[in-house]
Each structure stands twice: as C-alpha cells, then as structure tokens.
Design a protein around this motif. Structure first.
Motif, PDB file in Angstrom:
ATOM      1  N   LYS A   1       0.605  -1.686  -0.075  1.00  0.00           N
ATOM      2  CA  LYS A   1      -0.294  -0.274  -0.166  1.00  0.00           C
ATOM      3  C   LYS A   1       1.098   1.207   0.474  1.00  0.00           C
ATOM      4  O   LYS A   1       0.384   1.930  -0.894  1.00  0.00           O
ATOM      5  CB  LYS A   1      -0.650   0.030   1.443  1.00  0.00           C
ATOM      6  N   LYS A   2       1.730   1.467   0.180  1.00  0.00           N
ATOM      7  CA  LYS A   2       2.755   2.609   0.992  1.00  0.00           C
ATOM      8  C   LYS A   2       4.276   2.170   0.238  1.00  0.00           C
ATOM      9  O   LYS A   2       5.133   1.072   0.826  1.00  0.00           O
ATOM     10  CB  LYS A   2       2.113   3.520   2.030  1.00  0.00           C
ATOM     11  N   VAL A   3       4.756   3.076  -0.174  1.00  0.00           N
ATOM     12  CA  VAL A   3       6.477   2.700  -0.929  1.00  0.00           C
ATOM     13  C   VAL A   3       6.590   3.889  -1.094  1.00  0.00           C
ATOM     14  O   VAL A   3       6.969   4.582  -0.832  1.00  0.00           O
ATOM     15  CB  VAL A   3       6.181   1.985  -2.618  1.00  0.00           C
ATOM     16  N   LEU A   4       7.780   3.792  -0.746  1.00  0.00           N
ATOM     17  CA  LEU A   4       9.274   3.916  -0.470  1.00  0.00           C
ATOM     18  C   LEU A   4      10.361   4.569  -1.491  1.00  0.00           C
ATOM     19  O   LEU A   4      10.672   3.365  -1.905  1.00  0.00           O
ATOM     20  CB  LEU A   4       9.452   4.801   0.960  1.00  0.00           C
ATOM     21  N   VAL A   5      10.474   5.412  -2.724  1.00  0.00           N
ATOM     22  CA  VAL A   5      11.717   5.355  -3.628  1.00  0.00           C
ATOM     23  C   VAL A   5      12.427   6.189  -2.945  1.00  0.00           C
ATOM     24  O   VAL A   5      12.682   7.124  -3.147  1.00  0.00           O
ATOM     25  CB  VAL A   5      11.036   5.454  -4.946  1.00  0.00           C
ATOM     26  N   VAL A   6      13.989   5.709  -2.284  1.00  0.00           N
ATOM     27  CA  VAL A   6      14.857   6.555  -2.589  1.00  0.00           C
ATOM     28  C   VAL A   6      15.579   6.653  -3.672  1.00  0.00           C
ATOM     29  O   VAL A   6      15.817   5.946  -4.110  1.00  0.00           O
ATOM     30  CB  VAL A   6      15.856   5.793  -1.091  1.00  0.00           C
ATOM     31  N   GLY A   7      16.107   7.489  -3.793  1.00  0.00           N
ATOM     32  CA  GLY A   7      16.819   7.951  -5.129  1.00  0.00           C
ATOM     33  C   GLY A   7      15.327   7.826  -6.366  1.00  0.00           C
ATOM     34  O   GLY A   7      14.476   7.724  -6.304  1.00  0.00           O
ATOM     35  N   GLY A   8      15.897   7.937  -8.094  1.00  0.00           N
ATOM     36  CA  GLY A   8      15.408   7.529  -9.023  1.00  0.00           C
ATOM     37  C   GLY A   8      14.255   8.806  -9.167  1.00  0.00           C
ATOM     38  O   GLY A   8      12.937   8.187  -9.515  1.00  0.00           O
ATOM     39  N   GLY A   9      15.135   9.974  -9.434  1.00  0.00           N
ATOM     40  CA  GLY A   9      14.519  11.022 -10.320  1.00  0.00           C
ATOM     41  C   GLY A   9      14.076  11.146 -11.375  1.00  0.00           C
ATOM     42  O   GLY A   9      13.540  11.675 -11.884  1.00  0.00           O
ATOM     43  N   ASP A  10      14.293   9.996 -11.378  1.00  0.00           N
ATOM     44  CA  ASP A  10      13.757  10.350 -13.380  1.00  0.00           C
ATOM     45  C   ASP A  10      12.174   9.490 -13.277  1.00  0.00           C
ATOM     46  O   ASP A  10      11.905   9.548 -14.319  1.00  0.00           O
ATOM     47  CB  ASP A  10      14.755   9.387 -14.586  1.00  0.00           C
ATOM     48  N   GLY A  11      11.937   8.777 -11.935  1.00  0.00           N
ATOM     49  CA  GLY A  11       9.798   8.455 -12.312  1.00  0.00           C
ATOM     50  C   GLY A  11       9.804   7.234 -12.543  1.00  0.00           C
ATOM     51  O   GLY A  11       9.012   7.015 -13.074  1.00  0.00           O
TER      52      GLY A  11
ATOM     53  N   SER B   1      13.645   9.160  10.621  1.00  0.00           N
ATOM     54  CA  SER B   1      12.708  10.169  11.601  1.00  0.00           C
ATOM     55  C   SER B   1      11.364   8.791  10.435  1.00  0.00           C
ATOM     56  O   SER B   1      10.366   8.999  11.097  1.00  0.00           O
ATOM     57  CB  SER B   1      12.401  10.715  11.178  1.00  0.00           C
ATOM     58  N   LYS B   2      11.784   7.836  10.445  1.00  0.00           N
ATOM     59  CA  LYS B   2      10.739   6.498   9.583  1.00  0.00           C
ATOM     60  C   LYS B   2      10.904   5.489  10.528  1.00  0.00           C
ATOM     61  O   LYS B   2      11.777   4.669  10.749  1.00  0.00           O
ATOM     62  CB  LYS B   2      10.227   7.425   7.829  1.00  0.00           C
ATOM     63  N   LYS B   3       9.780   5.031  11.386  1.00  0.00           N
ATOM     64  CA  LYS B   3       9.758   3.293  11.796  1.00  0.00           C
ATOM     65  C   LYS B   3       8.954   3.366  11.481  1.00  0.00           C
ATOM     66  O   LYS B   3       7.565   3.856  11.755  1.00  0.00           O
ATOM     67  CB  LYS B   3       9.771   3.614  13.437  1.00  0.00           C
ATOM     68  N   GLY B   4       8.539   1.995  11.035  1.00  0.00           N
ATOM     69  CA  GLY B   4       7.506   0.758  10.536  1.00  0.00           C
ATOM     70  C   GLY B   4       6.370   1.636   9.437  1.00  0.00           C
ATOM     71  O   GLY B   4       5.503   1.526  10.245  1.00  0.00           O
ATOM     72  N   GLU B   5       6.846   2.473   9.148  1.00  0.00           N
ATOM     73  CA  GLU B   5       6.158   2.843   7.979  1.00  0.00           C
ATOM     74  C   GLU B   5       5.442   3.079   6.967  1.00  0.00           C
ATOM     75  O   GLU B   5       4.001   2.694   5.966  1.00  0.00           O
ATOM     76  CB  GLU B   5       5.943   4.686   7.537  1.00  0.00           C
ATOM     77  N   PHE B   6       6.541   1.581   5.866  1.00  0.00           N
ATOM     78  CA  PHE B   6       6.145   1.685   4.527  1.00  0.00           C
ATOM     79  C   PHE B   6       6.226  -0.162   4.458  1.00  0.00           C
ATOM     80  O   PHE B   6       7.224  -0.678   5.460  1.00  0.00           O
ATOM     81  CB  PHE B   6       7.661   1.807   3.800  1.00  0.00           C
ATOM     82  N   ASP B   7       5.383  -0.592   3.119  1.00  0.00           N
ATOM     83  CA  ASP B   7       5.433  -1.622   2.677  1.00  0.00           C
ATOM     84  C   ASP B   7       6.888  -1.921   2.308  1.00  0.00           C
ATOM     85  O   ASP B   7       7.595  -3.052   2.093  1.00  0.00           O
ATOM     86  CB  ASP B   7       3.846  -2.129   2.217  1.00  0.00           C
ATOM     87  N   VAL B   8       6.692  -1.620   1.052  1.00  0.00           N
ATOM     88  CA  VAL B   8       8.056  -0.980   0.173  1.00  0.00           C
ATOM     89  C   VAL B   8       9.291  -0.726   0.373  1.00  0.00           C
ATOM     90  O   VAL B   8       8.229   0.865   0.403  1.00  0.00           O
ATOM     91  CB  VAL B   8       7.782  -2.408  -1.633  1.00  0.00           C
ATOM     92  N   ILE B   9      10.317  -0.601   0.440  1.00  0.00           N
ATOM     93  CA  ILE B   9      11.310   0.574   0.441  1.00  0.00           C
ATOM     94  C   ILE B   9      11.993   0.087  -0.963  1.00  0.00           C
ATOM     95  O   ILE B   9      12.865  -1.182  -1.194  1.00  0.00           O
ATOM     96  CB  ILE B   9      11.811   0.286   1.463  1.00  0.00           C
ATOM     97  N   ILE B  10      12.465   1.059  -2.015  1.00  0.00           N
ATOM     98  CA  ILE B  10      13.680   0.791  -3.156  1.00  0.00           C
ATOM     99  C   ILE B  10      14.523   1.101  -3.275  1.00  0.00           C
ATOM    100  O   ILE B  10      13.909   2.984  -2.502  1.00  0.00           O
ATOM    101  CB  ILE B  10      12.247   0.482  -4.697  1.00  0.00           C
ATOM    102  N   THR B  11      15.433   1.419  -3.582  1.00  0.00           N
ATOM    103  CA  THR B  11      16.670   2.260  -3.193  1.00  0.00           C
ATOM    104  C   THR B  11      17.356   2.231  -4.445  1.00  0.00           C
ATOM    105  O   THR B  11      17.667   1.615  -5.135  1.00  0.00           O
ATOM    106  CB  THR B  11      17.125   1.806  -2.356  1.00  0.00           C
ATOM    107  N   ASP B  12      16.759   2.894  -5.534  1.00  0.00           N
ATOM    108  CA  ASP B  12      17.424   3.677  -6.339  1.00  0.00           C
ATOM    109  C   ASP B  12      18.819   3.955  -6.617  1.00  0.00           C
ATOM    110  O   ASP B  12      19.421   5.556  -6.299  1.00  0.00           O
ATOM    111  CB  ASP B  12      16.818   4.359  -7.461  1.00  0.00           C
ATOM    112  N   ALA B  13      19.999   3.397  -5.726  1.00  0.00           N
ATOM    113  CA  ALA B  13      21.715   3.672  -5.557  1.00  0.00           C
ATOM    114  C   ALA B  13      21.947   4.145  -6.682  1.00  0.00           C
ATOM    115  O   ALA B  13      22.082   3.673  -7.686  1.00  0.00           O
ATOM    116  CB  ALA B  13      21.889   2.777  -4.437  1.00  0.00           C
ATOM    117  N   PRO B  14      22.855   5.345  -6.132  1.00  0.00           N
ATOM    118  CA  PRO B  14      23.682   5.640  -7.298  1.00  0.00           C
ATOM    119  C   PRO B  14      24.969   4.102  -7.056  1.00  0.00           C
ATOM    120  O   PRO B  14      25.079   3.497  -5.875  1.00  0.00           O
ATOM    121  CB  PRO B  14      24.505   6.902  -7.626  1.00  0.00           C
ATOM    122  N   ASP B  15      25.828   4.273  -7.719  1.00  0.00           N
ATOM    123  CA  ASP B  15      27.701   3.239  -7.904  1.00  0.00           C
ATOM    124  C   ASP B  15      28.189   3.865  -6.237  1.00  0.00           C
ATOM    125  O   ASP B  15      27.738   4.550  -5.864  1.00  0.00           O
ATOM    126  CB  ASP B  15      28.460   3.763  -8.642  1.00  0.00           C
TER     127      ASP B  15
END
Length: 295
Positions: free
Chosen positions: A85-95, A152-166
C-alpha cells in the motif's frame, strides 16, 4: 572517480574503478547540460538508444533499455508482497521506478525521496515517458537526503526501493550496514526492500560485503540478476530482503498472464523471469556467493 567525457560526437563513460573499460554512445544532439547544486546533469539524444540521462559522467538510463532496470527493481519486491500500500523510493528522480510501482492497484501512496530537484525537472521536460508519472495524485515528492529522511521513519512502509548510485563519493553510505538497518526499521511487518545490487563482473567484492550485512539484519535476503545493455558490463544485480521469515522472495505472488503483462506495458519482467533471476547465476559468482546465499 569518473573519467567520462564527450569525445567528438561520442559520449564515453569511463571510471577508475574499471580501468581499461568504457561504455560509449554516439550523440545525435545534446539536449541539456548544466551543473546543479549536487551534480553534473547531461541529457542527450543518442543515435541508437534514444534519450540518455547522465549524472556526474555515469549513464543512469536510456529510452531504449531503461525498462529492464526499472521493472526488475520495482516488480521483484512488489510481486513478493501480498498487499503493498505504501511504498518509498529513495533516489530515482527520473521517475522510472515510480512509474512501475504505480502499476499495482493496491498501492495507495508512493513517496519519492530525491536529493536533486533539478533532476526531476529536467526529466519531466526531456524524458516524460519516465517522469510524467510524478504528477500522479498518489505520488508525493520529497526533495532531500534519503538517509536523513529514513532516520525519522519507523515502521511506515510496505516496500522500500533504493535506486542507488554506484558506491563512490556520497553514494558509499548507501552500501553500509547502518543504511540497511535504517531501511529495516522503516518497514512495516512483512515489509520488503530492494536495492541496486551492482555488477557481478566488476563489483563482486561490494556485492559480497552488502549481502553479508543483509544477512546480519534480515531473516530473508536474496540476490537477483538482470541485464541492462548500457550499464557497466551489461549486467545489473538486485539485493532484496524482508523482515518476514515466512516470505519466499523467489516465488512471485501474482502469476501475471501474458495479457496482464501487456496491459501493464511490461517489456522485461515476467513471473518466469522472477523465479529464474535468483537461481541462474554464472558459476564464478555462484561459487563466491554460495556461503552467503546457500545456493
């Protein structure tokens, strides 16, 4: 350190990390090239790969093959979760990752945490096939440091995707144990994370290091393998973990039919590939990862 440059009508991506090797694309037209407060941003139209986004000399995506990366890093975790239901994407500003996440009707909210507003603005203008989705009402864009945001986020997301640089420069911290601990803390019960997992041909030491860290934090973790031609070595890995020991990350929950895949506009990911990408690794990598993954 990146040694990438524009050489005549060719863009050449080269780096000290893999001396003697480079990826080159022929330029048809340079569409944008400026420095933001954070990085050098280049967008050009290539002869054979469409529009290309380059950050600090590193190819981030091309119109021709971006779907392979975006679909894998999004659908591997989302199709391993019963009810995201609630997803966080870290990075990935290209969409691109957000576009794939929004294909799940259960998803109610997607938060994109991108440090550089200029990347978002440039991609909306020059690569709308990826970034137009950021205008979706389910999407909230949080401009800022993803690491600080997670603290500051604890127990908030079902899925977290990290679109990390090298793992170079500021990107190094995204491969440290502390970051994976913060990812774990930000998950809801039965949560899943998925992160960019580097190239088996060039980054095996980093992959081993991160998987060992994941093993100390998560009861379930795995390494998946995929292919994106314009990334270094043509290979891309994915590190996927869950805080729920009953989750089988290697078995997709939704067995999409071909008709459903077409409706979702999929071009790379499918349930059969989901199963295979964890189990079929080159022998040299299988030997190195065997003690960690028990493969």
């Amino acid at each position: 350190m990146s040694n990438s440059k524009i050489d005549g009508n060719w863009f050449r991506e080269a780096d000290d990390e893999w001396r003697g090797y480079c990826t080159s694309l022929e330029i048809e037209e340079i569409l944008y090239h400026e420095k933001s407060d954070f990085q050098d941003i280049l967008v050009f139209k290539s002869v054979s790969f469409g529009r290309v986004l380059v950050l600090d000399g590193v190819i981030q995506c091309t119109e021709r093959d971006e779907f392979s990366y975006q679909e894998m890093i999004a659908h591997l975790p989302l199709n391993s979760h019963q009810d995201p239901k609630k997803v966080l994407v870290v990075g990935g500003g290209d969409g691109g990752v957000v576009r794939e996440v929004l294909k799940y009707p259960t998803v109610e909210e997607v938060i994109l945490c991108e440090i550089d507003q200029k990347v978002i603005d440039v991609c909306k203008k020059f690569i709308p096939s990826m970034a137009a989705c950021l205008n979706d009402p389910r999407v909230t864009v949080q401009v800022g440091d993803g690491i600080k945001y997670l603290e500051s986020k604890k127990g908030e997301f079902d899925v977290i995707i990290t679109d990390a640089p090298d793992p170079m420069g500021p990107g190094v911290v995204l491969y440290e144990k502390k970051f994976y601990e913060e990812l774990n803390q930000a998950l809801k019960p039965k949560g899943i994370i998925c992160s960019q997992g580097q190239c088996l041909w060039f980054d095996l030491d980093t992959i081993i290091k991160v998987l060992k860290q994941a093993k100390e934090i998560f009861p379930v973790y795995a390494y998946a393998s995929g292919y994106t031609p314009t990334y270094t070595g043509g290979h891309m890995g994915y590190i996927i973990c869950s805080n729920d020991k009953s989750v089988n990350l290697k078995e997709p929950i939704r067995n999409f039919t071909y008709e459903q895949l077409d409706e979702m506009k999929m071009r790379y990911y499918c349930p059969d590939l989901h199963r295979a990408c964890f189990n079929v690794l080159p022998y040299f990598a299988r030997k190195e990862l065997k003690s960690i993954l028990d493969t």
